[in-house]
Design an enzyme around this catalytic site. Structure first.
Site, short mmCIF file in Angstrom:
data_model
loop_
_atom_site.label_atom_id
_atom_site.label_comp_id
_atom_site.label_asym_id
_atom_site.label_seq_id
_atom_site.Cartn_x
_atom_site.Cartn_y
_atom_site.Cartn_z
N ARG A 21 0.84 -1.21 0.00
CA ARG A 21 0.00 0.00 0.00
C ARG A 21 0.87 1.26 0.00
NH1 ARG A 21 -2.58 -4.14 2.02
NH2 ARG A 21 -4.70 -4.48 1.26
N ASP A 66 -0.15 -6.96 -3.28
CA ASP A 66 -1.54 -6.77 -2.89
C ASP A 66 -2.20 -5.92 -3.98
OD1 ASP A 66 -3.97 -6.36 -1.36
OD2 ASP A 66 -2.79 -6.80 0.42
N HIS A 93 -6.88 -10.32 -3.46
CA HIS A 93 -5.91 -9.20 -3.35
C HIS A 93 -4.91 -9.23 -4.51
CE1 HIS A 93 -7.19 -7.50 0.48
NE2 HIS A 93 -7.41 -8.73 0.89
N ASP A 147 -6.81 -14.49 2.19
CA ASP A 147 -7.85 -13.73 2.89
C ASP A 147 -8.76 -13.02 1.90
OD1 ASP A 147 -5.51 -12.26 2.16
OD2 ASP A 147 -6.27 -10.54 3.28
N GLU A 148 -9.96 -12.72 2.34
CA GLU A 148 -10.89 -11.84 1.63
C GLU A 148 -10.96 -12.15 0.14
OE1 GLU A 148 -10.58 -8.00 4.58
OE2 GLU A 148 -9.08 -8.12 3.01
N TRP A 195 -6.33 -13.83 12.39
CA TRP A 195 -6.36 -12.34 12.36
C TRP A 195 -7.76 -11.83 12.67
CZ3 TRP A 195 -8.82 -8.84 8.95
CH2 TRP A 195 -9.51 -9.42 7.86
N TYR A 243 -2.96 -5.45 15.66
CA TYR A 243 -2.87 -4.66 14.42
C TYR A 243 -2.35 -3.25 14.75
CZ TYR A 243 -4.73 -7.76 10.83
OH TYR A 243 -4.88 -8.77 9.93
N ASP A 280 -1.75 -0.76 12.82
CA ASP A 280 -2.28 0.39 12.08
C ASP A 280 -3.53 0.95 12.76
OD1 ASP A 280 -3.09 -2.25 11.18
OD2 ASP A 280 -4.46 -1.25 9.80
N TRP A 301 -0.21 -2.52 8.58
CA TRP A 301 -0.79 -2.31 7.25
C TRP A 301 -0.62 -0.83 6.92
CZ3 TRP A 301 -1.74 -6.60 4.72
CH2 TRP A 301 -2.01 -7.76 5.46
N THR A 302 -0.28 -0.54 5.66
CA THR A 302 0.18 0.83 5.39
C THR A 302 -0.80 1.68 4.57
OG1 THR A 302 1.44 -0.02 3.50
CG2 THR A 302 2.61 0.21 5.59
#
Ligand SMILES: [Zn+2]
Length: 454
Positions: free
Chosen positions: A97, A126, A192, A255-256, A323, A349, A351, A388-389
């Protein structure tokens, strides 16, 4: 008041008094009876000995000794018999990111190593961008690594991106090895995958043009699980990854993963029929098993975010990373023999704001909850905290978000709960401000660590 050590040793006895060490001290002693990664540090009026079974133990003993030194050069007289509670004490950096410089990554590695962390999980691809130079798939470098604009609310329209060259990656892996840190690369598939599909749209279900993303979110840009060329691509990239990263573990994301495209794609539907798979979840299970099986055949172990368990994998298929797991699927997996890494977003986390996750909350969390059986506890490899950025545009922000909460992670991974209380931990955490600043890392202001609820 406890000694100014972080993480705090599991067994420490203060003998009273302090003295200067001679050049030749402490005497180093190889002792096979010391636990893996553990050390015994004895400093009395008459002798100073650092005993260890392996090089990591020696390194951790040296970190403790460095922290013990008083400003006047003396060291308190102590007997320390120490070894980590958990074998995995990790930190993750999202380089997709927002990307960091090699020096920034090294500063984080140095800091983490000084607090006895031993895994650097590197999130290298990602939706917003691909960050690992590929020899076999050059469009990942020239197309997948770039996005048109970045930022949120008031986006900056400038082209943004970049990647780590193979030489830079090798340099970072070596840098970690010298500090007893294993690097776990992450190749996040089959979701992702916008950056991959921007470069190679043929790997998606409908081969539509795909762009890297400039906003946070979950996108339906997933790899097609019906095409053999998808697997050829993944295996080939994994070969490149294995060449660069010698560690045992490789993270394959998982994930996701929205299933909309798979449910409409004739090739995915054909695959499901042929393999007797009932739904998209089972198709993801098929995908995960093939990728994990490929890694296993090459002597590596796959890890995936906890969604990979939704297809009901076997305990020896994959390491599950907890997570976001409200139903405690990971605990059940550990209880029946699967390996789990605890990266619980509510506590680890980095962030998240300090209002959402105050330092006290991270420190007070026991990563081995009561829902684990005795056998299940042994299957938890350890703990990890990711940064996470999305909202972490520069290194200053990264320092603010990570510290001091990464210190709490380090203590929870190393030290048994109850060994020292929160107030003492917090006092010693503040003392890390200066050594971190020397590495270019700016810790969050003390009065922001534990916001008072309004
Ligand atoms: Zn498909």
């Amino acid at each position: 008041m406890s000694l100014n050590l972080l993480p705090y040793p599991n067994h420490l006895k203060e003998l009273g008094g302090a003295r200067k060490l001679a050049e030749s001290e402490p005497r180093l002693l190889q002792d096979g009876a010391v636990a893996p990664e553990g050390y015994r540090l004895t400093i009395t009026a008459d002798e100073a000995v650092l005993a260890f079974a392996d090089e990591a133990g020696r390194f951790y003993g040296e970190q403790t000794l460095r922290q013990l030194r008083n400003a006047d050069g003396t060291v308190p007289l102590v007997e320390i018999d120490d070894a980590p509670r958990m074998g995995w004490r990790g930190f993750m950096i999202d380089s997709s990111r927002h990307i960091q410089t090699v020096d920034e990554i090294k500063a984080m590695i140095d800091a983490a190593a000084s607090y006895k962390c031993n895994v650097f999980h590197w999130h290298l691809g990602d939706d917003p961008g691909w960050r690992m130079e590929s020899e076999r798939y050059p469009l990942l470098n020239t197309v997948g690594a770039w996005r048109d604009g970045w930022g949120f609310g008031n986006p900056n329209p400038a082209r943004y991106g970049g990647l780590f060259t193979r030489a830079q990656i090798r340099d970072i892996v070596d840098y970690c090895a010298a500090r007893h840190i294993t690097v776990v690369p992450e190749f996040d598939i089959p979701g992702h995958s916008s950056a991959v599909l921007k470069a190679y749209p043929n790997l998606s279900c409908f081969e539509k043009e795909c762009n890297t993303t400039t906003q946070a979110g979950v996108y339906d840009n997933v790899l097609c699980a019906g095409k053999e060329e998808t697997f050829d691509f993944c295996f080939s990239v994994l070969e490149e990854i294995m060449e660069l990263f010698p560690g045992k573990y490789i993270h394959i994301g998982g994930d996701e993963v929205p299933k909309d495209n798979w449910n409409a794609c004739p090739l995915c539907q054909k695959r499901m029929k042929e393999e007797g798979l009932k739904n998209g979840e089972e198709l993801q299970g098929y995908f995960t098993r093939r990728i994990a099986g490929f890694l296993k055949a090459h002597g590596r172990i796959a890890m995936g975010w906890n969604e990979v368990l939704e297809a009901g994998l076997d305990p020896d298929d994959i390491v599950a990373v907890k997570w976001d797991d409200p139903k405690n699927v990971c605990d059940a997996y550990a209880n029946r023999g699967g390996k789990v890494l605890n990266e619980n977003r509510h506590y680890f986390y980095l962030d998240y704001s300090y209002r959402t996750t105050p330092l006290r909350k991270t420190f007070s969390y026991d990563p081995l909850p009561d829902t684990l059986t005795e056998a299940g506890r042994k299957n938890v490899l350890g703990v990890e905290a990711p940064i996470w950025t999305e909202w972490v545009e520069d290194f200053r922000r990264m320092g603010y978000q990570c510290f001091p909460r990464l210190l709490a992670l380090a203590e929870r991974g190393w030290t048994a709960p109850g060994t020292r209380g929160y107030d003492e931990f917090k006092r010693v955490a503040e003392l890390q401000r200066e050594p971190l600043a020397e590495r270019g890392i700016e810790m969050a202001p003390y009065d922001e660590w534990d916001p008072v609820a309004k």
